[in-house]
Design a protein around this motif. Sequence first.
Motif, PDB file in Angstrom:
ATOM      1  N   SER A 212      -2.019  -0.398  -3.351  1.00 34.10           N
ATOM      2  CA  SER A 212      -3.008   0.154  -3.519  1.00 34.10           C
ATOM      3  C   SER A 212      -3.094   1.799  -2.732  1.00 34.10           C
ATOM      4  N   SER A 213      -3.255   2.726  -2.935  1.00 34.76           N
ATOM      5  CA  SER A 213      -3.272   3.694  -2.071  1.00 34.76           C
ATOM      6  C   SER A 213      -4.531   4.230  -1.048  1.00 34.76           C
TER       7      SER A 213
ATOM      8  N   THR B 151       4.846   0.679  -6.889  1.00 40.02           N
ATOM      9  CA  THR B 151       4.676  -0.972  -8.475  1.00 40.02           C
ATOM     10  C   THR B 151       5.869  -1.225  -8.247  1.00 40.02           C
TER      11      THR B 151
ATOM     12  N   ARG C 244      -5.182  -8.749  -2.137  1.00 38.83           N
ATOM     13  CA  ARG C 244      -4.742  -7.908  -1.880  1.00 38.83           C
ATOM     14  C   ARG C 244      -6.552  -7.311  -2.954  1.00 38.83           C
TER      15      ARG C 244
ATOM     16  N   TYR D 138     -12.804   0.496  -2.158  1.00 42.30           N
ATOM     17  CA  TYR D 138     -13.099  -1.298  -2.484  1.00 42.30           C
ATOM     18  C   TYR D 138     -13.023  -1.939  -0.985  1.00 42.30           C
TER      19      TYR D 138
ATOM     20  N   CYS E 101       0.532  -1.250  -0.090  1.00 44.27           N
ATOM     21  CA  CYS E 101       0.229   0.165   0.276  1.00 44.27           C
ATOM     22  C   CYS E 101       0.834   1.424   0.179  1.00 44.27           C
TER      23      CYS E 101
ATOM     24  N   GLY F 131      -6.420  -7.065  -9.632  1.00 45.98           N
ATOM     25  CA  GLY F 131      -6.128  -6.545  -9.442  1.00 45.98           C
ATOM     26  C   GLY F 131      -4.657  -5.428  -9.072  1.00 45.98           C
ATOM     27  N   PRO F 132      -4.647  -4.000  -8.927  1.00 44.95           N
ATOM     28  CA  PRO F 132      -3.179  -3.744  -8.861  1.00 44.95           C
ATOM     29  C   PRO F 132      -2.517  -4.260  -7.813  1.00 44.95           C
TER      30      PRO F 132
ATOM     31  N   ALA G 112      -7.546   4.194  -2.100  1.00 43.68           N
ATOM     32  CA  ALA G 112      -8.938   2.763  -3.137  1.00 43.68           C
ATOM     33  C   ALA G 112      -8.620   1.858  -2.046  1.00 43.68           C
ATOM     34  N   LEU G 113      -8.312   1.794  -1.616  1.00 44.34           N
ATOM     35  CA  LEU G 113      -8.404   0.602  -0.196  1.00 44.34           C
ATOM     36  C   LEU G 113      -9.691   0.289   0.190  1.00 44.34           C
TER      37      LEU G 113
ATOM     38  N   VAL H 124       1.572   6.039  -7.977  1.00 42.89           N
ATOM     39  CA  VAL H 124       1.596   4.152  -8.196  1.00 42.89           C
ATOM     40  C   VAL H 124       2.529   3.805  -9.274  1.00 42.89           C
TER      41      VAL H 124
END
Length: 559
Positions: free
Chosen positions: A218-219, A181, A208, A226, A161, A214-215, A222-223, A177
């Motif tokens: 995550s920020s 990543t 995740r 979700y 994260c 999924g990516p 975004a978490l 991001v």
Amino acid sequence: MPKSSPQPAWNILPPQTVPVRQRKAHVRACSDFAADLLSRFPGWARDLDEACAPEIAPLAKAIKEHGLEPGLRRFRNREMLHIVWRDLCGLAPLGETFSNLTRLAETCLQASIEEHHRRLEEKHGTPRGEDGSPQRLFVIGLGKFGGGELNLSSDIDVIFCYPGAGECDGRRSLANVTFFTRLARAVISSLSEITEDGFCFRVDTRLRPFGDSGPLVSSLAALEQYYQREGRDWERYALIKARPVAGDLDSGRRFIEEIRPFVYRRYIDYSSVEALQEMHANVRDDARRTDRLDDIKRGPGGIREIEFLAQCFQILRGGRETGLQTPSLFDALDEIQSLGLLDADAVEQARNDYAFLRLLENRIQALRDQQTHRLPTGPDRERLARAMFESDVEALEASLARTRQRVGERFQSIFPAGPESEPGHRWTELWRTLRADRQDIEPPDPLQDNQPLGIFLRRLGRVALSQRANQRLDRFMPELLDRIDRRSLDENSLNRIFDLVLAVSRRSAYLVLLVQHPRALDRMIDLFDRSEWISSKVIRFPALLDELIDPALGRHVPG
């Protein structure tokens, strides 16, 4: 280490301690992995008897001398030899083994993050948020890593994260991001790839958001989005074990606080009863597979069944009993006992059985540093009996059989009985008929004069329900119609009851509550028949069902 009652099973030494002069031979006999390291690195045999946790300084020295990947693996192997030695010689309580293995994983993960962050930062600058503040990766541990209870050859389950959107401040700038990543991929590679020095830790990121599709990172925003919109029951179960383990720990703790309402509901969560029953059935059915019979984790009476027992209480009661909001199984069992959810003898037996199975698991994996939970065959089973301080294979098998029988019986008792038998075929078919043609309703007897039902069905037709909500409604309505048919209710009472069903149809956990507890359904109908005021309050605030119907409901794991 976890808080606990005096001398619980994981904080006492194994039943025997190997005499000093016999220790090297004993370890070699019980572990090919340790024997190989002792042969390759004889100098590592010094001070193996001494208790000490993995520290960052020796790892930093190893990385400086050998490079990142070789240094990580040499450090890991030396620390693993120390942990295996103390475990097999009966020098370390189970809690120490868990703690040191978890500390080892955290130390290696942190060192890898720092090194790869430094390399990326040199190329692209410091990742910054939209307010200009510097950002760093943070890692959430799940499973046994999050619980601080790693075994000797465990994956580490993680979610990568970062705090939020932004970009790096260097000439070759990257979006945050992209930076994080690349960082996460580099960390996974450094820890997981098998080289001539072996591997460090296998990293599993499948828990995740959106899983493998999924990516990778995550920020926080975004978490949060979700889990609010997409979070599923099994993810709540998994997130019980969530704990910040590396990187920006402050941001990690913020994440834990943000998801707490998703994991732990304030009111008794009856939708979770249904989900847990499904999980319970899945665990039970999986354990019955013939290829699971020698599996001490997933097989009948295995490790997973004890963990499921504790996590049932955490999911169902954790919203109100905050002491249950812990990633540690040990802490959860202590709290279950102190709250009186299980009696002291049952909790102590669960602790002892869990300790036996986890000690056995460690010794199975110590044989060759392999991630397996299956009892070995032939001479390896004899070596395992020796490692467990059993007189022979037959004694080991008898001890294991007794343990698994107790665990299995306790596991089956979690949900000893389902709901009362379904109402007659007539009511199920009637409801299906009514729903199939709710635009032109001509209810068959005995509901032909039941105008409130027709109004309810027309209003229901304008409500968009999820597939799960529809399934729950289809289970609930025959129960309700059966009970209505047995009573003489006026139209006002029926309208109030149907108003409640409409109010909770999208929050269908309450339908599960009423199906799971038929007496609660009877009580609700009685109250709605007698009191317009109570009815209006419950329709407006359906959470009152928990308290109004029966405050004692959910005090124990529902049956």
